[in-house]
Motif scaffolding. Structure first.
Motif, PDB file in Angstrom:
ATOM      1  N   TRP A 121       0.846  -1.206   0.000  1.00 25.80           N
ATOM      2  CA  TRP A 121       0.000   0.000   0.000  1.00 25.80           C
ATOM      3  C   TRP A 121       0.877   1.249   0.000  1.00 25.80           C
ATOM      4  N   PHE A 122       1.905   1.250   0.863  1.00 29.64           N
ATOM      5  CA  PHE A 122       2.792   2.404   0.987  1.00 29.64           C
ATOM      6  C   PHE A 122       3.571   2.630  -0.314  1.00 29.64           C
ATOM      7  N   GLN A 123       4.001   1.536  -0.925  1.00 26.55           N
ATOM      8  CA  GLN A 123       4.717   1.644  -2.199  1.00 26.55           C
ATOM      9  C   GLN A 123       3.798   2.273  -3.252  1.00 26.55           C
ATOM     10  N   HIS A 124       2.534   1.881  -3.224  1.00 24.28           N
ATOM     11  CA  HIS A 124       1.573   2.409  -4.197  1.00 24.28           C
ATOM     12  C   HIS A 124       1.398   3.926  -4.015  1.00 24.28           C
ATOM     13  N   VAL A 125       1.374   4.378  -2.749  1.00 23.64           N
ATOM     14  CA  VAL A 125       1.283   5.823  -2.487  1.00 23.64           C
ATOM     15  C   VAL A 125       2.511   6.526  -3.081  1.00 23.64           C
ATOM     16  N   PRO A 176       7.478  11.772  -8.814  1.00 19.89           N
ATOM     17  CA  PRO A 176       7.326  11.884 -10.277  1.00 19.89           C
ATOM     18  C   PRO A 176       8.024  10.777 -11.069  1.00 19.89           C
ATOM     19  N   PHE A 177       9.229  10.394 -10.652  1.00 22.64           N
ATOM     20  CA  PHE A 177       9.989   9.372 -11.357  1.00 22.64           C
ATOM     21  C   PHE A 177       9.247   8.015 -11.332  1.00 22.64           C
ATOM     22  N   LEU A 178       8.620   7.716 -10.182  1.00 25.69           N
ATOM     23  CA  LEU A 178       7.888   6.454 -10.064  1.00 25.69           C
ATOM     24  C   LEU A 178       6.531   6.542 -10.782  1.00 25.69           C
ATOM     25  N   TRP A 179       5.940   7.735 -10.748  1.00 23.74           N
ATOM     26  CA  TRP A 179       4.650   7.919 -11.426  1.00 23.74           C
ATOM     27  C   TRP A 179       4.778   7.667 -12.935  1.00 23.74           C
ATOM     28  N   PHE A 220       1.153  -3.609 -16.184  1.00 18.75           N
ATOM     29  CA  PHE A 220       2.150  -2.871 -15.401  1.00 18.75           C
ATOM     30  C   PHE A 220       3.428  -2.846 -16.221  1.00 18.75           C
ATOM     31  N   HIS A 221       4.074  -1.691 -16.254  1.00 20.76           N
ATOM     32  CA  HIS A 221       5.315  -1.602 -17.024  1.00 20.76           C
ATOM     33  C   HIS A 221       6.374  -2.494 -16.373  1.00 20.76           C
ATOM     34  N   PRO A 222       7.181  -3.219 -17.179  1.00  9.76           N
ATOM     35  CA  PRO A 222       8.201  -4.110 -16.607  1.00  9.76           C
ATOM     36  C   PRO A 222       9.112  -3.418 -15.589  1.00  9.76           C
ATOM     37  N   THR A 223       9.398  -2.122 -15.808  1.00  9.39           N
ATOM     38  CA  THR A 223      10.264  -1.425 -14.839  1.00  9.39           C
ATOM     39  C   THR A 223       9.572  -1.348 -13.472  1.00  9.39           C
ATOM     40  N   GLU A 224       8.254  -1.196 -13.468  1.00 10.71           N
ATOM     41  CA  GLU A 224       7.529  -1.151 -12.192  1.00 10.71           C
ATOM     42  C   GLU A 224       7.557  -2.524 -11.514  1.00 10.71           C
ATOM     43  N   ILE A 225       7.452  -3.584 -12.318  1.00  9.23           N
ATOM     44  CA  ILE A 225       7.496  -4.941 -11.756  1.00  9.23           C
ATOM     45  C   ILE A 225       8.869  -5.186 -11.110  1.00  9.23           C
ATOM     46  N   ILE A 226       9.920  -4.712 -11.758  1.00 12.48           N
ATOM     47  CA  ILE A 226      11.277  -4.901 -11.209  1.00 12.48           C
ATOM     48  C   ILE A 226      11.425  -4.118  -9.891  1.00 12.48           C
ATOM     49  N   VAL A 227      10.970  -2.845  -9.907  1.00  7.47           N
ATOM     50  CA  VAL A 227      11.040  -2.024  -8.685  1.00  7.47           C
ATOM     51  C   VAL A 227      10.248  -2.688  -7.557  1.00  7.47           C
ATOM     52  N   SER A 228       9.030  -3.154  -7.866  1.00 12.23           N
ATOM     53  CA  SER A 228       8.172  -3.785  -6.854  1.00 12.23           C
ATOM     54  C   SER A 228       8.817  -5.039  -6.286  1.00 12.23           C
ATOM     55  N   THR A 229       9.413  -5.849  -7.166  1.00 12.50           N
ATOM     56  CA  THR A 229      10.026  -7.103  -6.715  1.00 12.50           C
ATOM     57  C   THR A 229      11.183  -6.830  -5.757  1.00 12.50           C
ATOM     58  N   LEU A 230      12.024  -5.861  -6.108  1.00  8.89           N
ATOM     59  CA  LEU A 230      13.164  -5.546  -5.243  1.00  8.89           C
ATOM     60  C   LEU A 230      12.672  -4.974  -3.908  1.00  8.89           C
ATOM     61  N   TYR A 231      11.657  -4.121  -3.981  1.00 14.77           N
ATOM     62  CA  TYR A 231      11.087  -3.498  -2.775  1.00 14.77           C
ATOM     63  C   TYR A 231      10.502  -4.568  -1.846  1.00 14.77           C
ATOM     64  N   LYS A 232       9.709  -5.475  -2.434  1.00 15.37           N
ATOM     65  CA  LYS A 232       9.082  -6.523  -1.620  1.00 15.37           C
ATOM     66  C   LYS A 232      10.132  -7.463  -1.036  1.00 15.37           C
ATOM     67  N   SER A 233      11.162  -7.758  -1.832  1.00 18.17           N
ATOM     68  CA  SER A 233      12.220  -8.650  -1.345  1.00 18.17           C
ATOM     69  C   SER A 233      12.923  -8.036  -0.138  1.00 18.17           C
ATOM     70  N   ALA A 234      13.107  -6.708  -0.160  1.00 15.17           N
ATOM     71  CA  ALA A 234      13.739  -6.031   0.976  1.00 15.17           C
ATOM     72  C   ALA A 234      12.877  -6.204   2.227  1.00 15.17           C
ATOM     73  N   TRP A 235      11.580  -6.073   2.083  1.00 15.73           N
ATOM     74  CA  TRP A 235      10.665  -6.266   3.217  1.00 15.73           C
ATOM     75  C   TRP A 235      10.690  -7.709   3.711  1.00 15.73           C
ATOM     76  N   VAL A 236      10.722  -8.646   2.747  1.00 18.58           N
ATOM     77  CA  VAL A 236      10.768 -10.076   3.104  1.00 18.58           C
ATOM     78  C   VAL A 236      12.011 -10.349   3.942  1.00 18.58           C
ATOM     79  N   ALA A 237      13.149  -9.766   3.539  1.00 16.93           N
ATOM     80  CA  ALA A 237      14.393  -9.971   4.285  1.00 16.93           C
ATOM     81  C   ALA A 237      14.325  -9.283   5.647  1.00 16.93           C
ATOM     82  N   LEU A 238      13.828  -8.036   5.682  1.00 17.98           N
ATOM     83  CA  LEU A 238      13.748  -7.289   6.946  1.00 17.98           C
ATOM     84  C   LEU A 238      12.852  -7.990   7.964  1.00 17.98           C
TER      85      LEU A 238
END
Ligand SMILES: [Zn+2]
Length: 269
Positions: free
Chosen positions: A104-108, A114-117, A137-155
């Motif tokens: 949810w926070f990533q979506h906000v 602007p760069f993410l929008w 979803f643009h592939p770049t957004e999928i890559i950003v989301s995957t890395l972001y979620k992986s960081a949370w999974v590790a944390l």
């Protein structure tokens, strides 16, 4: 616990595929709005997104990045759950709630930075909503989301299987809340306090920026309510609400090349 992502990889394809078929049937039996957008271009375009994302994102996320992050955290005793070691049911419950908040926070952020929008507006430029919008979803957004979620999974130290089960739940919700199913009003009212319904997510796809910047939830609705970002219905009315981005109310968003190049184009908001 030995994490073997491959059986889940099979379920990771079988469950969304089954749900996809089920929603196709309901969209055909009980459509909410008639498709005004250019279906002959739009559906092949979304099929193109599906193929691009299957290669760059979904398969990679399911089979490589998320399990890698989870296994690394486990082997190095890193992350909340590896330190506290709660019972499995608590790990599952906390993972689903905390990762839902993270998404949810990533979506906000996707809307506010602007760069993410630039990446995320590819999804929003769709001028009609049906379950294929969930693939857009643009592939770049999928890559950003995957890395972001992986960081949370590790944390958090989430075990791989639970992380992947969450991914399945999230994808299932995305298919459902983008769908063009006319949910009976009473059913929408019962589930909306908990889970995002198609009518609630429709408001988020309004061309009106003030409505677009509300209803960020993909699965749980609690965060939008808690942070006062919840809108029950569009000012335009749910049957006549314009969908898409105000700057591209034309036939361009139905086209694949235009959509893929949109992050690199200067279309002001
Ligand atoms: Zn959005």
């Amino acid at each position: 616990m030995q994490d073997t992502p491959s059986p889940l990889g099979v379920w990771g394809i079988a469950i969304p595929a089954g749900l996809f078929l089920l929603i196709v049937i309901f969209e055909w039996l009980r459509p909410r709005r008639t498709a005004t957008a250019d279906r002959t271009h739009r559906w092949p375009t979304h099929a193109g997104f599906f193929i691009a994302n299957a290669v760059t994102g979904q398969i990679l996320a399911f089979l490589v990045v998320v399990p890698l992050a989870a296994n690394w955290a486990q082997e190095n005793d890193f992350g909340l759950f590896n330190l506290v070691d709660p019972p499995v049911w608590a790990t599952v419950l906390l993972t689903f709630i905390l990762l839902d908040f993270a998404v949810w926070f990533q979506h906000v952020l996707m809307h506010k930075i602007p760069f993410l929008w630039r990446m995320h507006r590819v999804h929003h430029s769709d001028r009609h909503l049906d379950l294929t919008s969930a693939l857009r979803f643009h592939p770049t957004e999928i890559i950003v989301s995957t890395l972001y979620k992986s960081a949370w999974v590790a944390l958090l130290g989430v075990p791989a299987l639970i992380a992947l089960a969450f991914e399945l739940w999230l994808n299932g919700n995305a298919l459902f809340n983008h769908s063009n199913i006319c949910l009976p009003h009473w059913l929408d009212r019962i589930i909306r306090p908990f889970v995002v319904t198609p009518d609630m997510h429709l408001v988020h796809h309004s061309t009106d920026k003030s409505e677009q910047d509300t209803n960020f939830g993909f699965a749980l609705t609690i965060w939008d309510r808690l942070f006062r970002l919840y809108t029950a219905e569009s000012k335009m009315g749910k049957d006549t609400q314009a969908v898409g981005i105000a700057e591209a109310q034309n036939r361009q968003p139905a086209k694949f090349i235009w959509s893929m190049l949109l992050p690199f184009r200067n279309v002001s908001r």
